[in-house]
Design an enzyme around this catalytic site. Structure first.
Site, short mmCIF file in Angstrom:
data_model
loop_
_atom_site.label_atom_id
_atom_site.label_comp_id
_atom_site.label_asym_id
_atom_site.label_seq_id
_atom_site.Cartn_x
_atom_site.Cartn_y
_atom_site.Cartn_z
N SER A 64 0.74 -1.39 -0.09
CA SER A 64 -0.14 -0.05 -0.22
C SER A 64 0.74 1.04 -0.10
O SER A 64 0.10 2.39 -0.21
CB SER A 64 -0.92 0.03 1.27
OG SER A 64 -2.16 -0.74 0.91
N LYS A 67 0.28 3.44 -2.84
CA LYS A 67 -0.75 4.12 -3.27
C LYS A 67 -0.36 5.69 -3.23
O LYS A 67 -1.04 6.48 -4.01
CB LYS A 67 -1.76 3.96 -2.18
CG LYS A 67 -2.31 2.43 -2.33
CD LYS A 67 -2.99 2.20 -1.13
CE LYS A 67 -3.68 0.61 -1.23
NZ LYS A 67 -4.45 0.38 0.12
N TYR A 192 -2.26 -3.24 -10.93
CA TYR A 192 -2.36 -2.75 -9.43
C TYR A 192 -1.48 -3.92 -8.64
O TYR A 192 -0.71 -3.43 -7.79
CB TYR A 192 -3.83 -3.04 -8.83
CG TYR A 192 -3.84 -2.69 -7.44
CD1 TYR A 192 -3.64 -1.54 -6.85
CD2 TYR A 192 -4.20 -3.83 -6.56
CE1 TYR A 192 -3.91 -1.17 -5.45
CE2 TYR A 192 -4.27 -3.59 -5.13
CZ TYR A 192 -4.03 -2.45 -4.66
OH TYR A 192 -4.09 -2.34 -3.24
N TYR A 244 -4.17 3.70 7.81
CA TYR A 244 -5.90 3.22 7.79
C TYR A 244 -6.38 3.60 8.95
O TYR A 244 -6.21 4.81 9.51
CB TYR A 244 -5.64 1.48 7.83
CG TYR A 244 -4.77 1.02 6.63
CD1 TYR A 244 -5.33 1.46 5.01
CD2 TYR A 244 -3.63 0.30 6.96
CE1 TYR A 244 -4.64 1.01 4.13
CE2 TYR A 244 -3.00 -0.17 5.49
CZ TYR A 244 -3.35 0.24 4.41
OH TYR A 244 -2.72 -0.06 3.26
N VAL A 262 0.79 -3.81 3.72
CA VAL A 262 0.82 -5.01 4.43
C VAL A 262 2.06 -6.00 4.60
O VAL A 262 2.28 -6.96 5.05
CB VAL A 262 -0.41 -5.76 3.69
CG1 VAL A 262 -0.16 -6.19 2.41
CG2 VAL A 262 -1.19 -6.62 4.72
N1 LIG Z 1 -2.51 -2.71 3.04
C1 LIG Z 1 -1.82 -3.11 1.99
O1 LIG Z 1 -0.94 -2.98 1.83
C2 LIG Z 1 -3.01 -3.71 0.98
C3 LIG Z 1 -2.14 -3.89 -0.50
C4 LIG Z 1 -2.50 -5.09 -0.90
N2 LIG Z 1 -1.81 -5.26 -2.37
C5 LIG Z 1 -3.73 -5.51 -1.34
O2 LIG Z 1 -4.52 -4.73 -2.12
O3 LIG Z 1 -4.48 -5.82 -0.62
#
Ligand SMILES: NC(=O)CC[C@H](N)C(=O)O
Length: 308
Positions: A64, A67, A192, A244, A262
């Protein structure tokens, strides 16, 4: 003069490492489950250079953290107004992969670009003739910010996520049904999952944080990699939604902009002062690096980094 010594940084890692035991390595993306629970590393990048401690050589994927970079590209491509027609600016208080607010929010649009629904929407906005073009643009931004032309994505991790991305697929179809996106869902998931699988180490990550802290300017060449207006937006999202549904607590405790992934990646950018890259794959229940979060809190306290 550097703001922290090697010894001090090593001591902070040693102090935070026991928390790894209290977290869990994520395995909903099967390839991520192979990470070492006890790994912990940090790099601090300032205008005087970079200091690092812990398992610095370990590579990990952005997940993430990517992003914020795709958001920066979409903002460069389309401008602020058009991007925020498609995605909101408000924190959700929900887990990163939650679908619930999508239905309740009218007209249907993801609440912010840091949750999966918002990030998928943003990636769909990036310009390019095909996925290869778009991915190359994302990689080039990461390489420029990290000053590491060797950075690439890990195809094993990307495929592992692509094959099991049931929840992200459903988010995409929901977004498509509500005309937030209009593309082929599999194509969007292809890019993605590759953007999330971009692989680097904590030193690379700390330099990315430093470029953000330095208003988008490369510290070595003086070249503007990202306009200041865009680094400001990205950094603000890091404060309001970067961790988050733990963003509020982290802002109170550490008071520094940060974005987690994550994989256990944690990028922080302290405006005008430093970039910090942390890796610790043992996660807490919110999906943030458990020891990494502690480490950032301690570092913030020690160096008085709180921006508020
Ligand atoms: N929290 C994350 O890092 C989520 C990214 C992960 N690639 C997903 O889309 O679930």
């Amino acid at each position: 003069m550097h703001c922290i010594t090697d010894e001090e940084l090593i001591a902070l890692v040693d102090q935070a490492r026991p928390f790894c035991k209290e977290g869990e390595v994520s395995d909903y993306i099967p390839a991520l489950g192979k990470a070492e629970q006890s790994d912990l590393s940090i790099a601090v990048y300032t205008e005087d250079g970079c200091r690092s401690a812990g398992d610095v050589e370990k590579l990990f994927t952005l997940q993430s953290v990517s992003k914020i970079l795709t958001l920066a590209i979409a903002l460069c491509d389309l401008g602020v107004e058009r991007v925020f027609e498609k995605v909101g600016m408000e924190p959700t208080g929900d887990p990163f992969n939650s679908i619930s607010k999508l239905e309740n929010n009218k007209p249907s649009k993801p609440l912010n670009p840091m949750i999966n629904a918002g990030a998928l929407t943003v990636t769909n906005l990036i310009k390019g003739n095909n996925n290869n073009d778009k991915l190359e643009r994302i990689l080039n931004l990461v390489r420029a910010m990290a000053c590491n032309p060797k950075i690439n994505y890990n195809s094993f991790v990307a495929e592992s996520e692509y094959e099991t991305a049931y929840l992200n697929r459903s988010l995409c179809y929901f977004l498509k049904a509500h005309k937030v996106i209009d593309c082929d869902v599999e194509q969007l998931l292809d890019i993605y999952t590759k953007q999330c699988a971009i692989e680097l180490n904590c030193i690379d990550l700390s330099r990315i944080g430093f470029v953000l802290a330095n208003n988008g300017v490369d510290p070595d060449t003086g070249e503007t990699i990202l306009p200041r207006k865009i680094t400001r937006i990205v950094t603000t999202f890091m404060v309001t939604c970067g961790m988050y549904n733990e963003s509020g607590e982290f802002a109170i405790k550490a008071g520094i902009p940060a974005k987690s992934g994550v994989s256990g990646a944690l990028l922080s950018s302290v405006p005008g002062r430093m970039g910090i890259g942390v890796y610790g794959p043992a996660l807490n229940e919110k999906g943030n690096s458990i020891a990494g979060t502690k480490l950032l809190e301690e570092l913030s306290e020690k160096l008085q980094l709180n921006i508020f």
